[in-house]
Scaffold this active site. Sequence first.
Site, PDB file in Angstrom:
ATOM      1  CD  GLU A 284      -0.297  -5.498   6.323  1.00 21.06           C
ATOM      2  OE1 GLU A 284      -0.216  -6.068   5.226  1.00 21.06           O
ATOM      3  OE2 GLU A 284      -0.625  -4.294   6.436  1.00 21.06           O
TER       4      GLU A 284
ATOM      5  CB  CYS B  30      -1.003  -0.062   1.152  1.00 14.71           C
ATOM      6  SG  CYS B  30      -2.422   0.991   0.850  1.00 14.71           S
TER       7      CYS B  30
ATOM      8  CG  HIS C  17      -3.116  -3.317   4.149  1.00 16.78           C
ATOM      9  ND1 HIS C  17      -2.115  -2.687   4.856  1.00 16.78           N
ATOM     10  CD2 HIS C  17      -3.734  -2.350   3.443  1.00 16.78           C
ATOM     11  CE1 HIS C  17      -2.121  -1.401   4.591  1.00 16.78           C
ATOM     12  NE2 HIS C  17      -3.102  -1.159   3.736  1.00 16.78           N
TER      13      HIS C  17
END
Length: 193
Positions: A175, A81, A173
């Site tokens: 994560e 991002c 994302h």
Amino acid sequence: MNKLNIGVLSLQGAVREHIQMIENSGAHGVSIKKPHELSKIDALIIPGGESTVIGKLMAKYGFDDAIKELYKDGMPIYGTCAGLILLAQKVVGGNKYTLGLMNIEVRRNAFGRQKESFEADLEIPGIGKNPFTGIFIRAPWIELIGKDVHVMAKFKGKIVMAQEGRLLVTAFHPELTGDKRIHDYFIEMVKKS
Ligand code: GLN
């Protein structure tokens, strides 16, 4: 074999979650707060956050030259991002502070205001058959790519994941999901580099 040390640039943004995913993928996650700490790592993740803020702090602390130097010497880098924006050679609408390493042109906050954040199932053949849940938060997309850039995923016709040599970027994302396949993929890239 010793574990690989994967650094996460810890100036702002989703740092802890990346460290956890790196550990889940069997490597050692290292939070990087000072440029000299870059010497301890085999690869670097630039997390999501606010690209203007991270970029200014990178310049202020001298991270930009240090990262460019290590990249030249062979260090792989993964940007999520805001990290994607910071790796791009060109940002539509301008962004004074980028590393300019990857031959892509990106548009910030590209998915529009109404859709500031959303989830979408993505087909990413490079990491396996099952779809990957992409979490997009005021995400950019990639508008143009250079000839050596490999497109790894698109969403609604827009490029949201790409690789160029030892640079990997996602507009979303990973994560924030429990799915470690993209971190696994990056760690494999690091092993091969
Ligand atoms: N919109 C942010 C930027 O332009 C990126 C958002 C994110 O990293 N989740 O920097």
